[in-house]
Design a protein around this motif. Structure first.
Motif, PDB file in Angstrom:
ATOM      1  N   ILE A  97     -32.272 -78.374  16.387  1.00 53.54           N
ATOM      2  CA  ILE A  97     -31.466 -77.201  16.014  1.00 53.54           C
ATOM      3  C   ILE A  97     -30.229 -77.612  15.225  1.00 53.54           C
ATOM      4  O   ILE A  97     -29.898 -77.012  14.205  1.00 53.54           O
ATOM      5  N   VAL A  98     -29.530 -78.648  15.695  1.00 55.15           N
ATOM      6  CA  VAL A  98     -28.336 -79.107  14.982  1.00 55.15           C
ATOM      7  C   VAL A  98     -28.707 -79.608  13.589  1.00 55.15           C
ATOM      8  O   VAL A  98     -28.014 -79.299  12.605  1.00 55.15           O
ATOM      9  N   ALA A  99     -29.799 -80.378  13.496  1.00 55.93           N
ATOM     10  CA  ALA A  99     -30.227 -80.866  12.191  1.00 55.93           C
ATOM     11  C   ALA A  99     -30.571 -79.708  11.259  1.00 55.93           C
ATOM     12  O   ALA A  99     -30.239 -79.729  10.065  1.00 55.93           O
ATOM     13  N   ILE A 119     -28.863 -76.299   6.592  1.00 57.99           N
ATOM     14  CA  ILE A 119     -28.457 -74.994   6.056  1.00 57.99           C
ATOM     15  C   ILE A 119     -27.048 -75.069   5.481  1.00 57.99           C
ATOM     16  O   ILE A 119     -26.764 -74.500   4.422  1.00 57.99           O
ATOM     17  N   VAL A 120     -26.155 -75.768   6.173  1.00 58.83           N
ATOM     18  CA  VAL A 120     -24.783 -75.913   5.666  1.00 58.83           C
ATOM     19  C   VAL A 120     -24.790 -76.553   4.277  1.00 58.83           C
ATOM     20  O   VAL A 120     -24.051 -76.127   3.374  1.00 58.83           O
ATOM     21  N   LEU A 121     -25.617 -77.567   4.100  1.00 56.40           N
ATOM     22  CA  LEU A 121     -25.650 -78.281   2.823  1.00 56.40           C
ATOM     23  C   LEU A 121     -26.420 -77.524   1.744  1.00 56.40           C
ATOM     24  O   LEU A 121     -26.079 -77.622   0.558  1.00 56.40           O
ATOM     25  N   ALA A 122     -27.447 -76.788   2.150  1.00 57.28           N
ATOM     26  CA  ALA A 122     -28.353 -76.202   1.163  1.00 57.28           C
ATOM     27  C   ALA A 122     -28.363 -74.687   1.169  1.00 57.28           C
ATOM     28  O   ALA A 122     -29.301 -74.078   0.638  1.00 57.28           O
ATOM     29  N   ALA A 123     -27.345 -74.047   1.729  1.00 58.57           N
ATOM     30  CA  ALA A 123     -27.322 -72.582   1.797  1.00 58.57           C
ATOM     31  C   ALA A 123     -27.485 -71.915   0.431  1.00 58.57           C
ATOM     32  O   ALA A 123     -28.229 -70.936   0.311  1.00 58.57           O
ATOM     33  N   PRO A 124     -26.831 -72.396  -0.638  1.00 62.28           N
ATOM     34  CA  PRO A 124     -27.027 -71.742  -1.936  1.00 62.28           C
ATOM     35  C   PRO A 124     -28.471 -71.796  -2.440  1.00 62.28           C
ATOM     36  O   PRO A 124     -28.890 -70.924  -3.208  1.00 62.28           O
ATOM     37  N   LEU A 125     -29.209 -72.813  -2.001  1.00 63.65           N
ATOM     38  CA  LEU A 125     -30.606 -72.932  -2.426  1.00 63.65           C
ATOM     39  C   LEU A 125     -31.540 -72.127  -1.525  1.00 63.65           C
ATOM     40  O   LEU A 125     -32.614 -71.712  -1.967  1.00 63.65           O
ATOM     41  N   GLY A 142     -22.507 -68.073   6.199  1.00 61.99           N
ATOM     42  CA  GLY A 142     -21.542 -68.157   7.289  1.00 61.99           C
ATOM     43  C   GLY A 142     -21.572 -69.506   7.987  1.00 61.99           C
ATOM     44  O   GLY A 142     -20.549 -69.963   8.519  1.00 61.99           O
ATOM     45  N   ALA A 143     -22.740 -70.154   7.983  1.00 58.71           N
ATOM     46  CA  ALA A 143     -22.834 -71.490   8.575  1.00 58.71           C
ATOM     47  C   ALA A 143     -21.945 -72.477   7.838  1.00 58.71           C
ATOM     48  O   ALA A 143     -21.432 -73.432   8.434  1.00 58.71           O
ATOM     49  N   ARG A 144     -21.723 -72.262   6.547  1.00 61.12           N
ATOM     50  CA  ARG A 144     -20.885 -73.170   5.756  1.00 61.12           C
ATOM     51  C   ARG A 144     -19.400 -73.005   6.084  1.00 61.12           C
ATOM     52  O   ARG A 144     -18.583 -73.834   5.686  1.00 61.12           O
ATOM     53  N   ALA A 166     -26.948 -66.722  15.751  1.00 62.27           N
ATOM     54  CA  ALA A 166     -26.554 -67.967  15.090  1.00 62.27           C
ATOM     55  C   ALA A 166     -25.510 -68.702  15.928  1.00 62.27           C
ATOM     56  O   ALA A 166     -25.602 -69.921  16.143  1.00 62.27           O
ATOM     57  N   ILE A 167     -24.516 -67.962  16.411  1.00 63.06           N
ATOM     58  CA  ILE A 167     -23.500 -68.571  17.280  1.00 63.06           C
ATOM     59  C   ILE A 167     -24.147 -69.127  18.540  1.00 63.06           C
ATOM     60  O   ILE A 167     -23.851 -70.248  18.978  1.00 63.06           O
TER      61      ILE A 167
END
Length: 281
Positions: free
Chosen positions: A20-22, A27-33, A72-74, A249-250
């Protein structure tokens, strides 16, 4: 490869936490994609229920909820990790100095920590955030103010027990300065419990930061922060999808880091690790 891992890391909850953390870090790194739409675009039907075109539906302004959750994850996850790192650094250094040097240093640090502990955490964070002004930056500062004393107290207790150990005393007799002894002999041997506490504290910090945004003391519209998204959902309570998905998500992030914290505690504590191994046999 899996069999080479310590027993604690092969438990189902540990694996679930890592996965889950991974996933959230990706998602944090690739949210725009990954996000299908612009999280701020107000070009869709308002309050549309989840469908093939909008998996998480749309909110009261016609924005795609899935895109806003991903973006929001970012905001929520990096800020929470930053909060924990700053709390560890500030609280750990102050607690280490208090425990090692004692006297007036110990009294000063611990009395300040006791002053913070005298107030309920949420109430004090709300008061600090309100006094600084409602913004995401001030919410982060407010959470930091109420978070560092826990690390200071734990670190102080660990250092108090470590500074009288034979190898620490031997180093001082060999001519090590107080700072060198603290840096090379004491701190490396107390990092394990601090790392476990920090991992378990990530979920608490995320809940506190999201709670301030929920109360209007953190992120402001149109920022796609999870707590603020849940707060906006209270205006359209019958449209369940607007608040459920950021809330989930939280929940997943908090549970995942709690799983990791429990696993690290078992892995770093020999007695717990031995008990796990005996149960497995």
């Amino acid at each position: 490869m899996i069999r080479r891992l310590p027993e604690a890391w092969r438990k189902p909850l540990a694996v679930a936490g890592v996965v889950i953390v991974a996933g959230w870090l990706i998602i944090v790194l690739a949210a725009p994609l990954i996000a299908p739409y612009d999280p701020l675009a107000q070009k869709f039907p308002r309050l549309e229920s989840p469908s093939g075109g909008h998996w998480f539906g749309t909110d009261d302004l016609g924005r795609d909820v899935l895109s806003r959750v991903l973006y929001g994850a970012r905001i929520s996850i990096p800020l929470t990790l930053l909060l924990v790192v700053l709390s560890v650094v500030i609280g750990g250094l102050l607690g280490a100095c208090a425990g090692y040097f004692g006297r007036w240093v110990d009294e000063t640090v611990m009395r300040i920590a006791d002053l913070v502990f005298a107030f309920p955490t949420v109430i004090l964070a709300m008061a600090v955030a309100a006094s600084l002004g409602a913004s995401l930056r001030n919410a982060v500062l407010a959470v930091l103010v109420v978070s560092w004393p826990a690390y200071a107290r734990v670190t102080r207790g660990l250092v108090l027990g470590m500074r009288t150990r034979e190898f620490v005393v031997s180093g001082r007799l060999l001519g090590f300065s107080a700072w060198r002894s603290l840096r090379t002999d004491v701190l490396p041997n107390v990092t394990g419990p601090i790392v476990v506490l920090a991992t378990l504290d990530i979920g608490t910090q995320l809940l506190l930061l999201s709670g301030l945004s929920f109360l209007g003391l953190g992120a402001k519209p149109p920022t796609s922060e999870w707590g603020a998204m849940v707060a906006s959902a209270t205006q359209v309570f019958d449209k369940w999808w607007v608040g459920v998905f950021p809330g989930l998500a939280i929940l997943t992030v908090v549970l995942a880091f709690n799983f990791l914290g429990d696993t690290m505690r078992d892995a770093l504590d020999p007695q717990s690790a031995r008990a796990i191994k005996e149960r497995a046999l």
